[in-house]
Write a protein that holds these residues in place. Structure first.
Motif, PDB file in Angstrom:
ATOM      1  N   PRO A 137    -112.234  75.199  18.548  1.00  0.00           N
ATOM      2  CA  PRO A 137    -113.314  75.382  17.574  1.00  0.00           C
ATOM      3  C   PRO A 137    -112.844  75.487  16.127  1.00  0.00           C
ATOM      4  N   THR A 138    -111.568  75.831  15.911  1.00  0.00           N
ATOM      5  CA  THR A 138    -111.077  75.910  14.539  1.00  0.00           C
ATOM      6  C   THR A 138    -110.787  74.537  13.964  1.00  0.00           C
ATOM      7  N   GLN A 139    -110.729  73.521  14.823  1.00  0.00           N
ATOM      8  CA  GLN A 139    -110.559  72.131  14.390  1.00  0.00           C
ATOM      9  C   GLN A 139    -111.462  71.252  15.259  1.00  0.00           C
ATOM     10  N   PRO A 140    -112.772  71.323  15.038  1.00  0.00           N
ATOM     11  CA  PRO A 140    -113.726  70.658  15.916  1.00  0.00           C
ATOM     12  C   PRO A 140    -113.666  69.136  15.914  1.00  0.00           C
ATOM     13  N   ASN A 141    -112.974  68.545  14.958  1.00  0.00           N
ATOM     14  CA  ASN A 141    -112.888  67.084  14.903  1.00  0.00           C
ATOM     15  C   ASN A 141    -111.505  66.560  15.250  1.00  0.00           C
ATOM     16  N   MET A 142    -110.657  67.415  15.815  1.00  0.00           N
ATOM     17  CA  MET A 142    -109.317  66.997  16.210  1.00  0.00           C
ATOM     18  C   MET A 142    -109.124  67.277  17.703  1.00  0.00           C
ATOM     19  N   PRO A 143    -108.899  66.229  18.500  1.00  0.00           N
ATOM     20  CA  PRO A 143    -108.702  66.433  19.934  1.00  0.00           C
ATOM     21  C   PRO A 143    -107.472  67.314  20.204  1.00  0.00           C
ATOM     22  N   PRO A 144    -107.633  68.339  21.050  1.00  0.00           N
ATOM     23  CA  PRO A 144    -106.517  69.240  21.322  1.00  0.00           C
ATOM     24  C   PRO A 144    -105.598  68.739  22.438  1.00  0.00           C
ATOM     25  N   THR A 145    -104.465  69.398  22.568  1.00  0.00           N
ATOM     26  CA  THR A 145    -103.534  69.143  23.661  1.00  0.00           C
ATOM     27  C   THR A 145    -103.953  69.985  24.861  1.00  0.00           C
ATOM     28  N   VAL A 146    -103.934  69.357  26.032  1.00  0.00           N
ATOM     29  CA  VAL A 146    -104.255  70.037  27.293  1.00  0.00           C
ATOM     30  C   VAL A 146    -103.031  69.947  28.195  1.00  0.00           C
ATOM     31  N   ARG A 147    -102.697  71.068  28.828  1.00  0.00           N
ATOM     32  CA  ARG A 147    -101.627  71.067  29.821  1.00  0.00           C
ATOM     33  C   ARG A 147    -102.246  71.359  31.173  1.00  0.00           C
ATOM     34  N   ILE A 148    -101.827  70.571  32.163  1.00  0.00           N
ATOM     35  CA  ILE A 148    -102.341  70.737  33.520  1.00  0.00           C
ATOM     36  C   ILE A 148    -101.241  71.329  34.383  1.00  0.00           C
ATOM     37  N   TYR A 149    -101.616  72.342  35.144  1.00  0.00           N
ATOM     38  CA  TYR A 149    -100.677  73.087  35.975  1.00  0.00           C
ATOM     39  C   TYR A 149    -101.006  72.933  37.455  1.00  0.00           C
ATOM     40  N   VAL A 150     -99.959  72.847  38.255  1.00  0.00           N
ATOM     41  CA  VAL A 150    -100.062  72.917  39.708  1.00  0.00           C
ATOM     42  C   VAL A 150     -99.002  73.926  40.146  1.00  0.00           C
ATOM     43  N   ASP A 151     -99.417  74.906  40.903  1.00  0.00           N
ATOM     44  CA  ASP A 151     -98.501  75.956  41.367  1.00  0.00           C
ATOM     45  C   ASP A 151     -97.732  76.604  40.226  1.00  0.00           C
ATOM     46  N   GLY A 152     -98.391  76.801  39.087  1.00  0.00           N
ATOM     47  CA  GLY A 152     -97.782  77.474  37.957  1.00  0.00           C
ATOM     48  C   GLY A 152     -96.858  76.628  37.103  1.00  0.00           C
ATOM     49  N   LEU A 153     -96.686  75.364  37.452  1.00  0.00           N
ATOM     50  CA  LEU A 153     -95.809  74.470  36.694  1.00  0.00           C
ATOM     51  C   LEU A 153     -96.622  73.411  35.963  1.00  0.00           C
ATOM     52  N   VAL A 154     -96.210  73.108  34.725  1.00  0.00           N
ATOM     53  CA  VAL A 154     -96.877  72.045  33.971  1.00  0.00           C
ATOM     54  C   VAL A 154     -96.524  70.704  34.613  1.00  0.00           C
ATOM     55  N   VAL A 155     -97.545  69.954  35.018  1.00  0.00           N
ATOM     56  CA  VAL A 155     -97.310  68.643  35.630  1.00  0.00           C
ATOM     57  C   VAL A 155     -97.802  67.501  34.749  1.00  0.00           C
ATOM     58  N   SER A 156     -98.572  67.845  33.722  1.00  0.00           N
ATOM     59  CA  SER A 156     -99.061  66.826  32.804  1.00  0.00           C
ATOM     60  C   SER A 156     -99.445  67.483  31.490  1.00  0.00           C
ATOM     61  N   GLU A 157     -99.212  66.764  30.402  1.00  0.00           N
ATOM     62  CA  GLU A 157     -99.642  67.207  29.075  1.00  0.00           C
ATOM     63  C   GLU A 157    -100.269  66.000  28.396  1.00  0.00           C
ATOM     64  N   LEU A 158    -101.462  66.175  27.843  1.00  0.00           N
ATOM     65  CA  LEU A 158    -102.183  65.050  27.270  1.00  0.00           C
ATOM     66  C   LEU A 158    -103.076  65.501  26.132  1.00  0.00           C
ATOM     67  N   ILE A 159    -103.577  64.538  25.385  1.00  0.00           N
ATOM     68  CA  ILE A 159    -104.535  64.802  24.316  1.00  0.00           C
ATOM     69  C   ILE A 159    -105.932  64.547  24.880  1.00  0.00           C
ATOM     70  N   ALA A 160    -106.823  65.507  24.691  1.00  0.00           N
ATOM     71  CA  ALA A 160    -108.205  65.367  25.170  1.00  0.00           C
ATOM     72  C   ALA A 160    -108.984  64.541  24.143  1.00  0.00           C
ATOM     73  N   ASP A 161    -108.898  63.205  24.286  1.00  0.00           N
ATOM     74  CA  ASP A 161    -109.523  62.340  23.281  1.00  0.00           C
ATOM     75  C   ASP A 161    -110.468  61.292  23.875  1.00  0.00           C
ATOM     76  N   LEU A 162    -110.906  61.513  25.110  1.00  0.00           N
ATOM     77  CA  LEU A 162    -111.882  60.598  25.709  1.00  0.00           C
ATOM     78  C   LEU A 162    -113.292  61.029  25.302  1.00  0.00           C
ATOM     79  N   PRO A 163    -114.217  60.090  25.190  1.00  0.00           N
ATOM     80  CA  PRO A 163    -115.577  60.441  24.763  1.00  0.00           C
ATOM     81  C   PRO A 163    -116.292  61.374  25.747  1.00  0.00           C
ATOM     82  N   ARG A 164    -116.866  62.445  25.212  1.00  0.00           N
ATOM     83  CA  ARG A 164    -117.711  63.358  25.981  1.00  0.00           C
ATOM     84  C   ARG A 164    -118.910  63.735  25.111  1.00  0.00           C
ATOM     85  N   PRO A 165    -119.888  62.803  25.020  1.00  0.00           N
ATOM     86  CA  PRO A 165    -121.037  63.077  24.155  1.00  0.00           C
ATOM     87  C   PRO A 165    -121.828  64.317  24.571  1.00  0.00           C
ATOM     88  N   ASP A 166    -121.807  64.662  25.855  1.00  0.00           N
ATOM     89  CA  ASP A 166    -122.529  65.850  26.312  1.00  0.00           C
ATOM     90  C   ASP A 166    -121.929  67.121  25.721  1.00  0.00           C
TER      91      ASP A 166
END
Length: 122
Positions: free
Chosen positions: A46-75
């Protein structure tokens, strides 16, 4: 601040302001027939509403993927009044994970744990 007409000084009033941290959700975590896991969701800072943030995905407590949340979500964009580039979708390699979790990294590099979801069968 000094009042020019009286020469008296006054203090400015300071107050604490709560700044909302990063937020997001996992909409789906699905086990595919090949053993991979498809994960979709959204994230925003919310402090940067026009900049897609970084998301880290975890499985069993370990980071398995890191990506930028930049796909369209008009909802999400309409609800929070932010840029629609806040969605993510990733296909994780074959795993036996029963759940996945995400955290969102804000503009200062600080992460906030925001969601976990059970993996459902295909």
């Amino acid at each position: 601040m000094v009042d020019a007409s009286t020469g008296r000084g006054s203090f400015l009033n300071f107050q604490e302001v709560e700044v909302p941290g990063p937020m997001g959700d996992i909409n789906q975590a699905t086990a595919e027939l090949d053993g991979s896991v498809s994960v979709t969701g959204w994230a925003l800072d919310p402090t940067q509403p026009n900049m897609p943030p970084t998301v880290r995905i975890y499985v069993d407590g370990l980071v398995v993927s890191e990506l930028i949340a930049d796909l369209p979500r008009p909802d999400v964009a309409e609800f929070f009044q932010v840029d629609e580039r806040c969605g993510f979708s990733v296909n994780l390699p074959a795993t036996t994970a029963s759940a996945v979790c995400i955290d969102v990294v804000d503009r200062f590099g600080v992460s906030r744990w925001v969601a976990c979801q059970d993996v459902v069968g295909a």
